[in-house]
Design a protein around this motif. Structure first.
Motif, PDB file in Angstrom:
ATOM      1  N   ARG A 132      71.731  13.474  29.338  1.00  0.00           N
ATOM      2  CA  ARG A 132      72.372  13.637  27.967  1.00  0.00           C
ATOM      3  C   ARG A 132      71.753  12.490  26.705  1.00  0.00           C
ATOM      4  O   ARG A 132      71.234  13.814  25.491  1.00  0.00           O
ATOM      5  CB  ARG A 132      73.766  13.420  28.288  1.00  0.00           C
ATOM      6  N   TYR A 133      71.400  11.987  26.348  1.00  0.00           N
ATOM      7  CA  TYR A 133      70.994  10.889  25.429  1.00  0.00           C
ATOM      8  C   TYR A 133      69.557  11.199  25.528  1.00  0.00           C
ATOM      9  O   TYR A 133      69.024  10.360  24.563  1.00  0.00           O
ATOM     10  CB  TYR A 133      71.756   9.679  25.827  1.00  0.00           C
ATOM     11  N   VAL A 134      68.449  10.882  27.055  1.00  0.00           N
ATOM     12  CA  VAL A 134      67.312  10.645  26.421  1.00  0.00           C
ATOM     13  C   VAL A 134      66.638  12.379  26.216  1.00  0.00           C
ATOM     14  O   VAL A 134      65.749  12.298  25.305  1.00  0.00           O
ATOM     15  CB  VAL A 134      67.164   9.703  27.983  1.00  0.00           C
ATOM     16  N   SER A 137      58.289   9.029  31.963  1.00  0.00           N
ATOM     17  CA  SER A 137      58.009   7.512  31.671  1.00  0.00           C
ATOM     18  C   SER A 137      59.331   7.236  31.331  1.00  0.00           C
ATOM     19  O   SER A 137      60.367   7.181  30.130  1.00  0.00           O
ATOM     20  CB  SER A 137      56.914   7.263  30.718  1.00  0.00           C
ATOM     21  N   GLN A 138      59.987   8.459  29.946  1.00  0.00           N
ATOM     22  CA  GLN A 138      60.964   8.421  29.374  1.00  0.00           C
ATOM     23  C   GLN A 138      62.120   8.420  30.431  1.00  0.00           C
ATOM     24  O   GLN A 138      63.161   7.203  30.064  1.00  0.00           O
ATOM     25  CB  GLN A 138      61.528   9.506  28.088  1.00  0.00           C
ATOM     26  N   PRO A 186      68.582  15.575  24.822  1.00  0.00           N
ATOM     27  CA  PRO A 186      67.707  15.634  22.840  1.00  0.00           C
ATOM     28  C   PRO A 186      66.791  15.879  22.863  1.00  0.00           C
ATOM     29  O   PRO A 186      65.976  16.803  22.062  1.00  0.00           O
ATOM     30  CB  PRO A 186      68.296  14.544  22.355  1.00  0.00           C
ATOM     31  N   GLN A 187      65.899  15.345  22.568  1.00  0.00           N
ATOM     32  CA  GLN A 187      64.363  15.701  23.252  1.00  0.00           C
ATOM     33  C   GLN A 187      63.840  17.048  23.044  1.00  0.00           C
ATOM     34  O   GLN A 187      62.724  17.517  22.778  1.00  0.00           O
ATOM     35  CB  GLN A 187      63.370  14.402  23.665  1.00  0.00           C
ATOM     36  N   ALA A 221      62.256   4.606  31.828  1.00  0.00           N
ATOM     37  CA  ALA A 221      62.488   4.010  30.557  1.00  0.00           C
ATOM     38  C   ALA A 221      64.396   3.804  30.941  1.00  0.00           C
ATOM     39  O   ALA A 221      65.054   2.852  30.715  1.00  0.00           O
ATOM     40  CB  ALA A 221      62.284   3.546  28.945  1.00  0.00           C
ATOM     41  N   ALA A 222      64.737   5.148  30.949  1.00  0.00           N
ATOM     42  CA  ALA A 222      65.797   5.243  30.537  1.00  0.00           C
ATOM     43  C   ALA A 222      66.932   4.416  32.298  1.00  0.00           C
ATOM     44  O   ALA A 222      68.164   3.594  32.041  1.00  0.00           O
ATOM     45  CB  ALA A 222      66.443   6.961  30.590  1.00  0.00           C
ATOM     46  N   ARG A 256      64.797  19.853  20.848  1.00  0.00           N
ATOM     47  CA  ARG A 256      64.004  19.600  19.851  1.00  0.00           C
ATOM     48  C   ARG A 256      63.178  20.660  19.620  1.00  0.00           C
ATOM     49  O   ARG A 256      62.108  20.995  19.111  1.00  0.00           O
ATOM     50  CB  ARG A 256      63.630  18.200  19.306  1.00  0.00           C
ATOM     51  N   ASP A 308      59.049  14.985   9.702  1.00  0.00           N
ATOM     52  CA  ASP A 308      58.897  13.719   8.735  1.00  0.00           C
ATOM     53  C   ASP A 308      59.840  12.634   8.487  1.00  0.00           C
ATOM     54  O   ASP A 308      59.474  11.640   8.213  1.00  0.00           O
ATOM     55  CB  ASP A 308      58.445  14.755   7.031  1.00  0.00           C
ATOM     56  N   ALA A 309      61.176  12.518   8.750  1.00  0.00           N
ATOM     57  CA  ALA A 309      62.006  12.213   8.851  1.00  0.00           C
ATOM     58  C   ALA A 309      61.436  11.293   9.521  1.00  0.00           C
ATOM     59  O   ALA A 309      61.771   9.809   9.215  1.00  0.00           O
ATOM     60  CB  ALA A 309      63.284  12.600   8.499  1.00  0.00           C
ATOM     61  N   ARG A 310      60.940  11.084  10.472  1.00  0.00           N
ATOM     62  CA  ARG A 310      60.656  10.178  11.619  1.00  0.00           C
ATOM     63  C   ARG A 310      58.964   9.631  12.041  1.00  0.00           C
ATOM     64  O   ARG A 310      58.658   9.144  12.747  1.00  0.00           O
ATOM     65  CB  ARG A 310      61.118  10.976  12.988  1.00  0.00           C
ATOM     66  N   THR A 311      58.488  10.082  11.419  1.00  0.00           N
ATOM     67  CA  THR A 311      56.835   9.820  11.578  1.00  0.00           C
ATOM     68  C   THR A 311      56.575   8.764   9.775  1.00  0.00           C
ATOM     69  O   THR A 311      57.201   9.281   8.806  1.00  0.00           O
ATOM     70  CB  THR A 311      55.253  10.823  11.980  1.00  0.00           C
TER      71      THR A 311
END
Lengths: 269, 242
Positions: free
Chosen positions: A185-187, A168-169, A190-191, A172-173, A194, A266-269
């Motif tokens: 590259r952008y969607v 689905s990611q 990066p995920q 969407a892109a 991580r 933590d920065a994203r939730t």
């Protein structure tokens, strides 16, 4: 204090008490029982000799700098090549089919050969072709052997990360008009990257230790230096010292990576 | 009648042995708001996904402004910016802030730093305070509004909305439906699959009832909801309106 809080505090005291007692028991067993073994005195003298430890430690630390250097210049090469192989294996363009096959063969080949064997084959074999200095350096070909093996592993880790990102990611892109390339590259990437950081940290810790295998083809890094001291002093303590030095690097490095991952989450939730 | 924005003729689509769309004909005029209703599995979502080529159709034509985008091998990338889609599950990019989610496609596809336009969209839909937050820091309703803004930032002429309130808590549905009302007032062409019958009755120009892969009945919302002609429409409405 609520009834629930009082109960939980009591449970916690109980758990701490049990953990403390059992830890103390295990420690006592190790400290009192191991020295009772018949060979303990000999082992202590040849593996845990404090005098030898203090004497060889600075030299081992200096030799370890070479391990760190080999590690440091291998890592970007490994990740660059690993990413290229992962992307080559994932492409669906028929014109690039040979690249896809190459990626699959590469991974099968270099993941299937023991590192130490590849270090021997590449490290002795290629300079044996009669290359001129500096191209016959064991540093170069030892690094190549590590890069070949580890990029094959990293490629598979990255590929699993890419495939774990839900379709689905990508949908969407694509529906926003992004090209396949920008979507990756952008969607997706990066995920994916991580998500596989813990797996990659495992690989880096393993690499840090496998750098020592280059001692077999020449470079006087920490393992070889420890071997030299062992022969010189007829004592195995240098190996223990080398192990301590490895642990001093790998343990904090993994803890630090965990910390970074948690902070990022933590920065994203 | 002006040339339809979207025109479907004989659209069929199967997944394996299951034929999900069994020959759909439909015209959607510019500025029209069409609600697709019907039970789960009736083909509403699949039909929407065929309208922007996300699912390739097996047979039939899908004409967007007269161009048949269902032609096998047709390059859909350039037309995707003219037709936005919003999904039930938001599908925001979790590693980017709300702003970056919206700004990515304008920057990469249109080559435009659309900052002012994007900030104006966030302000208009009541999200100005959340523009720097990550999706996980937003409520479902806020995430879905960001997803709508993300589609709008490409300046589409048509919006497809696939059950965009179905994954939301009941108290959050209203804020997302308000967004759709604003879009309707702008004259946006919209096709939405929905279970919000009251909303469909209130704002749709036309309601299409789908059943087992065909258009079973269609017409003005007042007529469909108060005097359905077909027995299966009556049965469906009776089951959802209780």
């Amino acid at each position: 204090m609520t009834r629930r809080a009082a109960y939980e505090a009591q449970q916690k005291r109980r758990a701490n008490l049990i953990a403390g007692v059992s830890t103390a028991l295990v420690l006592a067993l190790v400290v009192f029982l191991v020295p009772l073994a018949p060979g303990w005195e000999a082992v202590r003298a040849s593996f845990f000799n404090g005098e030898v430890f203090v004497r060889v430690f600075p030299d081992l630390l200096r030799a370890f700098v070479l391990d760190v250097a080999i590690f440091a210049w291998s890592v970007p090469l490994i990740f660059g090549l690993g990413l290229a192989i992962a992307l080559a294996r994932g492409n669906t363009n028929p014109a690039l089919f040979p690249l896809r096959i190459f990626g699959a063969v590469y991974v099968d080949l270099f993941r299937g050969i023991p590192v130490v064997l590849l270090v021997y084959l590449v490290g002795f074999g290629i300079p044996g072709l009669g290359l001129a200095r500096p191209w016959n350096s064991p540093y170069i070909w030892g690094t190549v052997a590590l890069v070949l093996t580890y990029s094959a592993y990293i490629a598979e880790v990255l590929r699993s990360g890419i495939e774990s990102i839900h379709a689905s990611q990508r949908n969407a892109a694509i529906c926003l008009g992004l090209s396949e390339r920008d979507t990756m590259r952008y969607v997706i990437l990066p995920q994916a990257i991580r998500r596989v950081v813990p797996a990659n940290m495992n690989m880096l810790v393993a690499l840090q230790k496998d750098v020592a295998l280059l001692s077999f083809i020449g470079p006087v890094e920490i393992l070889r230096q420890a071997g030299i001291f062992k022969s010189l002093l007829a004592n195995f303590t240098p190996y223990v010292a080398a192990a301590v030095i490895f642990l001093c690097v790998t343990v904090p490095a993994t803890r630090y990576a965990d910390y970074l991952m948690n902070r990022d989450r933590d920065a994203r939730t | 009648m002006p040339e339809p924005r979207l025109s479907l003729r004989g659209v069929t689509k199967s997944f394996g042995d299951v034929q999900v769309l069994k020959g759909i004909d439909m015209d959607i005029a510019p500025g029209e708001m069409v609600c697709l209703i019907g039970a789960s599995g009736s083909g509403k979502s699949t039909l929407l996904r065929c309208m922007n080529g996300l699912e390739p159709v097996d047979d039939g034509e899908v004409r967007l402004d007269g161009v048949d985008i269902a032609e096998p091998g047709f390059d859909l990338t350039p037309i995707r910016q003219h037709i936005g889609i919003v999904f039930q599950s938001f599908n925001l990019f979790p590693h980017m802030t709300a702003y970056d989610n919206v700004a990515l496609a304008p920057r990469r596809v249109l080559g435009e730093d659309a900052r002012e336009r994007i900030e104006a969209l966030f302000a208009r839909f009541g999200l100005a305070d959340h523009i720097r937050k990550y999706p996980d820091q937003l409520s479902g309703g806020q995430q879905q509004r960001v997803a709508v803004i993300r589609a709008l930032a490409m300046r589409p002429q048509t919006m497809l909305l696939d059950e965009i309130t179905s994954a939301l808590d009941p108290e959050l549905v209203g804020e997302v439906l308000d967004v759709l009302r604003k879009l309707r007032d702008d004259g946006m062409t919209m096709v939405l699959a929905t279970h919000e019958m009251a909303f469909a009755r209130d704002v749709a120009d036309r309601v299409v009832f789908m059943d087992q892969g065909v258009v079973a009945e269609e017409g003005a919302p007042e007529r469909i909801f108060s005097a359905p002609e077909r027995e299966r429409t009556r049965r469906f409405l009776a089951s959802v309106l209780r």
